[in-house]
Enzyme design. Structure first.
Site, PDB file in Angstrom:
ATOM      1  N   ASN A  19       0.811  -1.227   0.000  1.00  0.00           N
ATOM      2  CA  ASN A  19       0.000   0.000   0.000  1.00  0.00           C
ATOM      3  C   ASN A  19       0.844   1.276   0.000  1.00  0.00           C
ATOM      4  OD1 ASN A  19       0.668  -0.909   2.588  1.00  0.00           O
ATOM      5  ND2 ASN A  19      -0.995   0.186   3.547  1.00  0.00           N
ATOM      6  N   GLY A  44       2.250  -6.393   7.265  1.00  0.00           N
ATOM      7  CA  GLY A  44       1.122  -7.003   6.560  1.00  0.00           C
ATOM      8  C   GLY A  44      -0.024  -7.264   7.520  1.00  0.00           C
ATOM      9  N   SER A  45      -0.821  -8.249   7.185  1.00  0.00           N
ATOM     10  CA  SER A  45      -2.032  -8.492   7.968  1.00  0.00           C
ATOM     11  C   SER A  45      -1.731  -9.277   9.251  1.00  0.00           C
ATOM     12  CB  SER A  45      -3.027  -9.292   7.125  1.00  0.00           C
ATOM     13  OG  SER A  45      -2.451 -10.550   6.816  1.00  0.00           O
ATOM     14  N   GLU A  67       4.538  -5.571  11.946  1.00  0.00           N
ATOM     15  CA  GLU A  67       3.806  -4.319  11.748  1.00  0.00           C
ATOM     16  C   GLU A  67       2.484  -4.693  11.098  1.00  0.00           C
ATOM     17  OE1 GLU A  67       4.744  -1.196  12.551  1.00  0.00           O
ATOM     18  OE2 GLU A  67       6.686  -1.774  13.380  1.00  0.00           O
ATOM     19  N   CYS A  87      -2.637   1.566   6.668  1.00  0.00           N
ATOM     20  CA  CYS A  87      -2.782   0.753   7.893  1.00  0.00           C
ATOM     21  C   CYS A  87      -3.282   1.575   9.066  1.00  0.00           C
ATOM     22  CB  CYS A  87      -1.464   0.074   8.234  1.00  0.00           C
ATOM     23  SG  CYS A  87      -0.110   1.242   8.392  1.00  0.00           S
ATOM     24  N   GLU A 139     -10.765  -5.318   9.594  1.00  0.00           N
ATOM     25  CA  GLU A 139     -10.211  -4.057   9.106  1.00  0.00           C
ATOM     26  C   GLU A 139     -10.720  -3.805   7.684  1.00  0.00           C
ATOM     27  OE1 GLU A 139      -5.970  -4.260   8.901  1.00  0.00           O
ATOM     28  OE2 GLU A 139      -5.773  -2.239   8.103  1.00  0.00           O
TER      29      GLU A 139
HETATM   30  P1  NAD Z   1      -0.842  -9.726   3.719  1.00  0.00           P
HETATM   31  O1  NAD Z   1      -0.550 -10.114   5.122  1.00  0.00           O
HETATM   32  O2  NAD Z   1      -1.933 -10.416   3.014  1.00  0.00           O
HETATM   33  O3  NAD Z   1       0.466  -9.922   2.825  1.00  0.00           O
HETATM   34  C1  NAD Z   1       1.749  -9.524   3.234  1.00  0.00           C
HETATM   35  C2  NAD Z   1       2.805 -10.454   2.665  1.00  0.00           C
HETATM   36  O4  NAD Z   1       2.587 -11.763   3.165  1.00  0.00           O
HETATM   37  C3  NAD Z   1       2.795 -10.575   1.148  1.00  0.00           C
HETATM   38  O5  NAD Z   1       4.099 -10.320   0.680  1.00  0.00           O
HETATM   39  C4  NAD Z   1       2.375 -11.998   0.845  1.00  0.00           C
HETATM   40  O6  NAD Z   1       3.126 -12.570  -0.185  1.00  0.00           O
HETATM   41  C5  NAD Z   1       2.669 -12.725   2.129  1.00  0.00           C
HETATM   42  N1  NAD Z   1       1.701 -13.800   2.388  1.00  0.00           N
HETATM   43  C6  NAD Z   1       0.365 -13.804   2.153  1.00  0.00           C
HETATM   44  N2  NAD Z   1      -0.180 -14.975   2.531  1.00  0.00           N
HETATM   45  C7  NAD Z   1       0.838 -15.734   3.015  1.00  0.00           C
HETATM   46  C8  NAD Z   1       0.931 -17.045   3.559  1.00  0.00           C
HETATM   47  N3  NAD Z   1      -0.148 -17.828   3.688  1.00  0.00           N
HETATM   48  N4  NAD Z   1       2.148 -17.487   3.949  1.00  0.00           N
HETATM   49  C9  NAD Z   1       3.243 -16.719   3.848  1.00  0.00           C
HETATM   50  N5  NAD Z   1       3.211 -15.471   3.332  1.00  0.00           N
HETATM   51  C10 NAD Z   1       2.037 -14.983   2.924  1.00  0.00           C
HETATM   52  O7  NAD Z   1      -1.081  -8.168   3.802  1.00  0.00           O
HETATM   53  P2  NAD Z   1      -1.432  -7.161   2.662  1.00  0.00           P
HETATM   54  O8  NAD Z   1      -2.758  -7.438   2.074  1.00  0.00           O
HETATM   55  O9  NAD Z   1      -0.270  -7.042   1.743  1.00  0.00           O
HETATM   56  O10 NAD Z   1      -1.533  -5.778   3.506  1.00  0.00           O
HETATM   57  C11 NAD Z   1      -2.680  -5.417   4.184  1.00  0.00           C
HETATM   58  C12 NAD Z   1      -2.509  -5.537   5.669  1.00  0.00           C
HETATM   59  O11 NAD Z   1      -1.279  -5.040   6.080  1.00  0.00           O
HETATM   60  C13 NAD Z   1      -3.544  -4.723   6.431  1.00  0.00           C
HETATM   61  O12 NAD Z   1      -3.991  -5.474   7.533  1.00  0.00           O
HETATM   62  C14 NAD Z   1      -2.777  -3.516   6.903  1.00  0.00           C
HETATM   63  O13 NAD Z   1      -3.301  -2.895   8.040  1.00  0.00           O
HETATM   64  C15 NAD Z   1      -1.434  -4.116   7.142  1.00  0.00           C
HETATM   65  N6  NAD Z   1      -0.398  -3.088   7.075  1.00  0.00           N
HETATM   66  C16 NAD Z   1       0.237  -2.718   8.209  1.00  0.00           C
HETATM   67  C17 NAD Z   1       1.187  -1.717   8.161  1.00  0.00           C
HETATM   68  C18 NAD Z   1       1.929  -1.275   9.389  1.00  0.00           C
HETATM   69  O14 NAD Z   1       2.875  -0.510   9.248  1.00  0.00           O
HETATM   70  N7  NAD Z   1       1.567  -1.707  10.564  1.00  0.00           N
HETATM   71  C19 NAD Z   1       1.460  -1.100   6.954  1.00  0.00           C
HETATM   72  C20 NAD Z   1       0.785  -1.515   5.823  1.00  0.00           C
HETATM   73  C21 NAD Z   1      -0.135  -2.510   5.878  1.00  0.00           C
END
Ligand code: NAD
Length: 465
Positions: free
Chosen positions: A124, A197-198, A219, A253, A343
């Protein structure tokens, strides 16, 4: 992925990790001028490629050059420059007090790099959330493998190209790929893992790291509340909420996830919000060059399903072909509505109301700890009560998002929204082990601690400790 390709990637990963471990063991990264040179190289590389980085963000997310600069590259430049200026001070061993039983002697804390760090970024803010942690890892003297998110493919490709051309793979290497590549990386031993990520994938990362007892930063996200109290400056609150919610089309996020507004001021606030959406994005936000698109079809479909027709107060239009979802306000929402389950991470703002402030706070305390919290209101007692009683990663009083822009503030979540924090010295500290060392004198050796023990020694130790 074709098995042959995955084998090639895995073989490459083996070579890259082995090379980085070997290079780390030469101690080159512990040298402060090496770190500064590499940070300068990072600064120059991004500056030189600003145009293609900006174009890629437009391609993936339709992000304007203004937003790519103001919410990503500009902040990165500031962080790199600060790290170059301060890394020597940050890395210096710190002398601390030595307690009486250990005199004569002296005590120090030595920040040392963990070693080989893995940074997994999000899409994002594809530059801020990859390069931000990388700056901390570099300043602290680690070697780094960076995996940008596959969901912003153009940004991932540009980052890979420019960084892999500029840096030695033994020091910093970008590896592209989706879930299988992340899974493969996570099966290996790193000395630190930094994941953005999530919460769902955060748990997968945490479990994988536990296998090797690798320390992690997670994060993550969550439902960040935005509370508007009856004494809030409503016009300015509306303007700041619209900006914080709809920047990046809500894919932030720390975006206000939902509005919790005092019922006495709800109508006025929503009127102002309506006004500011139009003044910022025009009558038809679809035509605005400043309003982004949703990252992919699965997120688009997920978001579209949250828009319930009879609850739309404003917006609600969607266009699947171009992944467009209008800035949308949903009114009369309760915690039973689907939009309040997870979220949102998109341009939909549900509105809930309260009439009893204390009840509202108690309610918040029962929910998972959010990444951010925003409170609009002038009463100092209520501000204090929120800060004292509700746990959240970070937040802003009388604004949204802005706490992330002050590098002096550590940025990170708590509980469900994450573990650890970074930015500026906090990023340096995250990627450093703080080694405790005591140096003792040898000209005297007080015998009290040595056996054989007796009651006199016990009496003495009770006094000393
Ligand atoms: P996501 O967790 O779906 O993906 C993040 C990464 O994880 C990707 O590179 C993906 O390849 C990998 N991934 C996905 N599924 C996996 C699995 N089963 N096994 C191993 N790796 C896997 O997150 P997203 O959709 O990219 O981002 C959205 C989320 O991230 C939201 O919840 C948002 O709040 C959070 N976020 C947090 C911050 C922060 O700074 N705290 C910043 C940006 C986004």
């Amino acid at each position: 992925m074709h098995p042959k390709n995955s084998e090639i990637i895995m073989e490459n990963i083996n070579t890259i990790i082995a090379g980085q471990q070997q290079f780390f063991n030469t101690n080159s990264t512990k040298n402060i001028s090496f770190r500064k040179t590499q940070l300068k190289l990072l600064l120059d590389t991004i500056r030189k490629n600003e145009k293609i980085l900006t174009d890629a963000a437009w391609l993936d997310l339709r992000k304007s050059s203004f937003e790519t600069y103001s919410t990503e590259l500009g902040l990165i430049y500031g962080e790199i420059k600060e790290a170059i200026k301060k890394v020597k001070r940050w890395a210096k061993p710190k002398k601390v007090r030595t307690n009486i039983p250990n005199l004569p002697g002296s005590s120090f804390v030595y920040p040392e790099p963990y070693g080989n760090a893995l940074v997994i970024g999000a899409w994002n803010y594809p530059y801020l959330l990859t390069l931000g942690p990388v700056i901390g890892a570099m300043a602290a003297g680690n070697t780094i493998i960076l995996k940008p998110s596959e969901i912003a493919p153009a940004c991932s490709a540009v980052l890979t190209k420019i960084l892999n051309d500029a840096f030695d793979a033994k020091y910093l290497r970008v590896i592209e790929g989706g879930v299988p590549v992340v899974q493969d990386l996570l099966s290996r031993k790193f000395d630190y893992i930094f994941f953005t990520g999530s919460t769902r994938v955060g748990k997968i990362v945490y479990k994988a790291a536990a296998e090797h007892l690798t320390p992690v930063s997670l994060e993550l996200g969550g439902k960040s509340p935005c509370i508007v109290d009856k004494d809030a400056a409503l016009k300015v609150a509306a303007k700041r909420i619209v900006w914080g919610k709809f920047i990046n089309a809500g894919q932030t996020c720390i975006a206000p996830d939902y509005l919790l507004v005092h019922e006495k001021v709800k109508d006025k606030l929503l009127n102002h919000i309506k006004h500011y959406i139009t003044s910022m994005y025009g009558k038809n936000p679809r035509k605005s060059p400043d309003f982004l698109r949703i990252a992919n079809h699965s997120n688009f479909e997920r978001l579209e399903s949250l828009i319930i027709a009879d609850k739309i107060y404003f917006g609600g239009e969607t266009a699947g072909k171009e992944l467009y979802i209008a800035p949308t306000i949903l009114d009369n929402i309760t915690w039973q509505d689907k939009v309040m389950e997870d979220e949102i991470f998109g341009p939909i703002l549900p509105v809930l109301t309260f009439d009893d402030f204390f009840e509202a706070i108690n309610d918040l305390k029962k929910r998972p700890k959010p990444l951010a919290l925003y409170y609009f209101g002038t009463n100092k007692g209520r501000q204090k009560m929120i800060l004292n009683e509700v746990s959240f990663g970070g937040g802003t009083i009388n604004d949204t998002i802005m706490h992330i822009s002050n590098p002096a503030l550590p940025f990170g979540g708590v509980g469900n929204s994450g573990i650890g924090n970074y930015h500026s010295i906090h990023g340096f500290n995250t990627f450093s082990h703080h080694k405790s060392v005591m140096k003792r004198a040898t000209w005297i050796d007080i015998p009290i601690k040595y056996p054989p023990y007796n009651l006199d020694k016990l009496d003495l130790i009770k006094k000393v400790l």
